[in-house]
Design a protein around this motif. Structure first.
Motif, PDB file in Angstrom:
ATOM      1  N   ALA A  81     -26.024   2.938 -58.691  1.00  0.00           N
ATOM      2  CA  ALA A  81     -27.295   2.225 -58.526  1.00  0.00           C
ATOM      3  C   ALA A  81     -28.392   3.246 -58.244  1.00  0.00           C
ATOM      4  O   ALA A  81     -28.137   4.303 -57.667  1.00  0.00           O
ATOM      5  CB  ALA A  81     -27.197   1.256 -57.356  1.00  0.00           C
ATOM      6  N   ASP A 152     -33.149   0.128 -59.374  1.00  0.00           N
ATOM      7  CA  ASP A 152     -32.302  -1.057 -59.383  1.00  0.00           C
ATOM      8  C   ASP A 152     -32.492  -1.857 -58.103  1.00  0.00           C
ATOM      9  O   ASP A 152     -32.499  -3.075 -58.116  1.00  0.00           O
ATOM     10  CB  ASP A 152     -30.819  -0.660 -59.479  1.00  0.00           C
ATOM     11  CG  ASP A 152     -30.495   0.057 -60.765  1.00  0.00           C
ATOM     12  OD1 ASP A 152     -30.919  -0.423 -61.830  1.00  0.00           O
ATOM     13  OD2 ASP A 152     -29.821   1.111 -60.709  1.00  0.00           O
ATOM     14  N   CYS A 180     -36.754  -6.558 -58.616  1.00  0.00           N
ATOM     15  CA  CYS A 180     -35.813  -5.644 -58.009  1.00  0.00           C
ATOM     16  C   CYS A 180     -35.237  -6.254 -56.735  1.00  0.00           C
ATOM     17  O   CYS A 180     -36.004  -6.707 -55.881  1.00  0.00           O
ATOM     18  CB  CYS A 180     -36.624  -4.406 -57.627  1.00  0.00           C
ATOM     19  SG  CYS A 180     -35.786  -2.922 -57.840  1.00  0.00           S
ATOM     20  N   SER A 241     -24.880  -3.473 -55.560  1.00  0.00           N
ATOM     21  CA  SER A 241     -24.533  -2.826 -56.830  1.00  0.00           C
ATOM     22  C   SER A 241     -23.376  -3.542 -57.513  1.00  0.00           C
ATOM     23  O   SER A 241     -23.387  -3.747 -58.720  1.00  0.00           O
ATOM     24  CB  SER A 241     -24.104  -1.373 -56.624  1.00  0.00           C
ATOM     25  OG  SER A 241     -24.985  -0.702 -55.799  1.00  0.00           O
ATOM     26  N   ASN A 244     -24.437  -6.851 -59.017  1.00  0.00           N
ATOM     27  CA  ASN A 244     -25.285  -6.731 -60.206  1.00  0.00           C
ATOM     28  C   ASN A 244     -24.653  -5.940 -61.349  1.00  0.00           C
ATOM     29  O   ASN A 244     -25.192  -5.897 -62.448  1.00  0.00           O
ATOM     30  CB  ASN A 244     -26.629  -6.127 -59.833  1.00  0.00           C
ATOM     31  CG  ASN A 244     -27.462  -7.094 -59.023  1.00  0.00           C
ATOM     32  OD1 ASN A 244     -27.920  -8.104 -59.543  1.00  0.00           O
ATOM     33  ND2 ASN A 244     -27.621  -6.818 -57.740  1.00  0.00           N
ATOM     34  N   TYR A 246     -24.275  -2.657 -62.354  1.00  0.00           N
ATOM     35  CA  TYR A 246     -25.137  -1.758 -63.111  1.00  0.00           C
ATOM     36  C   TYR A 246     -24.290  -0.950 -64.078  1.00  0.00           C
ATOM     37  O   TYR A 246     -23.306  -0.332 -63.675  1.00  0.00           O
ATOM     38  CB  TYR A 246     -25.915  -0.844 -62.161  1.00  0.00           C
ATOM     39  CG  TYR A 246     -26.757  -1.637 -61.190  1.00  0.00           C
ATOM     40  CD1 TYR A 246     -27.738  -2.509 -61.665  1.00  0.00           C
ATOM     41  CD2 TYR A 246     -26.558  -1.551 -59.814  1.00  0.00           C
ATOM     42  CE1 TYR A 246     -28.501  -3.275 -60.783  1.00  0.00           C
ATOM     43  CE2 TYR A 246     -27.316  -2.297 -58.928  1.00  0.00           C
ATOM     44  CZ  TYR A 246     -28.285  -3.160 -59.419  1.00  0.00           C
ATOM     45  OH  TYR A 246     -29.030  -3.907 -58.551  1.00  0.00           O
ATOM     46  N   SER A 312     -27.720   7.606 -64.487  1.00  0.00           N
ATOM     47  CA  SER A 312     -28.136   7.579 -63.068  1.00  0.00           C
ATOM     48  C   SER A 312     -28.105   8.956 -62.415  1.00  0.00           C
ATOM     49  O   SER A 312     -28.174   9.041 -61.194  1.00  0.00           O
ATOM     50  CB  SER A 312     -27.296   6.605 -62.222  1.00  0.00           C
ATOM     51  OG  SER A 312     -27.444   5.295 -62.694  1.00  0.00           O
TER      52      SER A 312
END
Ligand code: GTP
Ligand code: MG
Length: 370
Positions: A81, A152, A180, A241, A244, A246, A312
């Protein structure tokens, strides 16, 4: 360079070509129906007819959009994230980030020289988290206005002895506009005058309601100074994280965003970027904004040389011919020739969008407005 002919412009404005030619004459321009007119003239004529135009090119014309390799669901892999810490002046953003960083640097990299690259990565419970170093709110706004969505999760830091302040509110609205998820870190709880419940109470006005009061916002009490609550904060970041999921495809040409850039006396243009998709490798040709180059050297936030950097990962790279701007998009290409031509194309697009920056309606919208 002409953008469209007099005839096309007339059509766009729902006018007769002869009327447009008359206006042009009035402006001192002799023109025929097939003559090409430039953006400035289009603007002048539109003004004459009292029609608002915005000559910004649609996103779909950004060569980056056409050239990015599309992902299949199966190509996507979990990625760390990207977390931004925001909040009012002096509420402890930098202290909090420093504290998190000091205690969670991966052992392989402990002792490395801290580089200032505008972003950091830590490891907690075998998971990586990328933190963006408290960009000023202006930088955040600039990035958003350029369409760069880098964050994020937003951590809103509120000092428990000071409560909700103007920049706290601003930070909340930025995070909400960017869609966000927000985690509230109520900081300085070590202070005798700290009143975390007051902060919670104040934030309910901004629809940030803690779970224990029936809401769904995560609140964590911390003391950045004493290192209190940091584990819980990191656990909450990992929880958000996980929820969601990512993801990004690491197996393609890199794409990302410029976090910072500057001209270094010895090394030339130095750019700090966040790789968001794909993997960037030393030797890759790339475009950042309207500048191009080839990755000469790449280091991480611990000053460690990297051969490649996946999604990332924040890195500092050298090898550009010019200095791009924070918020500029970044993309790797198969060779330098391609990179150069894409950079030139973007420069043209950018100039045109600058021209249209202070008008309101797009050419596409024109028909709806007249
Ligand atoms: P700007 O970058 O200027 O907006 O400030 P900031 O939000 O980064 O705050 P910073 O981390 O610089 O901290 C401001 C002051 O608060 C410093 O003097 C810190 O030592 C102090 N401070 C930060 N966190 C804590 C905390 O948890 N407890 C106490 N008592 N002081 C803290
Ligand atoms: Mg600070």
């Amino acid at each position: 360079r002409g953008e469209m002919t007099v005839g096309e412009l007339a059509k766009l404005l729902h006018k007769d070509a002869s009327e447009v030619i008359k206006k042009l004459l009035f402006l001192g321009v002799m023109a025929t129906i097939n003559q090409e007119v430039d953006l400035e003239t289009i603007q002048l004529i539109a003004d004459e007819f009292k029609v608002e135009v915005d000559l910004k090119l649609p996103v779909s014309e950004d060569p980056f959009e056409e050239t990015e390799e599309k992902d299949e669901e199966a190509d996507l892999q979990e990625r760390p994230a990207v977390v931004t810490i925001m909040g009012h002046v002096d509420h402890g953003k930098t202290t909090l980030l420093d504290a998190i960083r000091k205690t969670n640097v991966t052992s392989a990299e402990a002792g490395g020289i801290t580089q200032h690259i505008g972003a950091y990565q830590v490891e907690y419970n075998n998971k990586k988290v990328t933190f963006l170093d408290t960009p000023g709110h202006e930088a955040f706004t600039l990035m958003r206005s350029r369409g760069a969505q880098v964050t994020d999760i937003t951590i809103i830091v509120v000092a428990a002895d000071d409560g909700v302040m103007p920049q706290t509110v601003e930070a909340i609205s930025h995070a909400k506009a960017a869609n966000c998820p927000i985690i509230v870190a109520v900081n300085k709880v070590d202070k005798p005058e700290a009143n975390p419940d007051r902060v919670k109470q104040e934030l309910t006005e901004y629809e940030l309601v803690p779970e224990e009061w029936g809401g769904d916002t995560i609140f964590v009490n911390v003391s950045a100074k004493q290192g209190m609550g940091l584990d819980e904060l990191l656990e909450m970041i990992l929880l958000v994280s996980e929820v969601n999921e990512y993801k990004a495809n690491p197996d393609k040409r890199a794409r990302g965003t410029v976090i910072e850039a500057e001209l270094d006396k010895g090394r030339g243009p130095v750019v700090r970027i966040l790789v968001q998709h794909g993997t960037l490798k030393v030797g890759d040709a790339f475009v950042a904004g309207t500048c191009f180059g080839r990755v000469r050297a790449m280091v991480n936030d611990r000053g460690r040389r990297l051969k490649e950097a996946g999604p990332s990962t924040p890195v500092e790279i050298t090898g550009l011919t010019d200095v791009p701007q924070a918020g500029d998009p970044f993309m790797a290409f198969e060779d330098e020739r391609k990179a150069r031509s894409i950079a030139e194309k973007r420069a043209t697009t950018y100039r045109q969008s600058q021209l249209g920056a202070n008008t309101r309606v797009t050419l596409d919208d024109l028909f709806k407005h007249i």
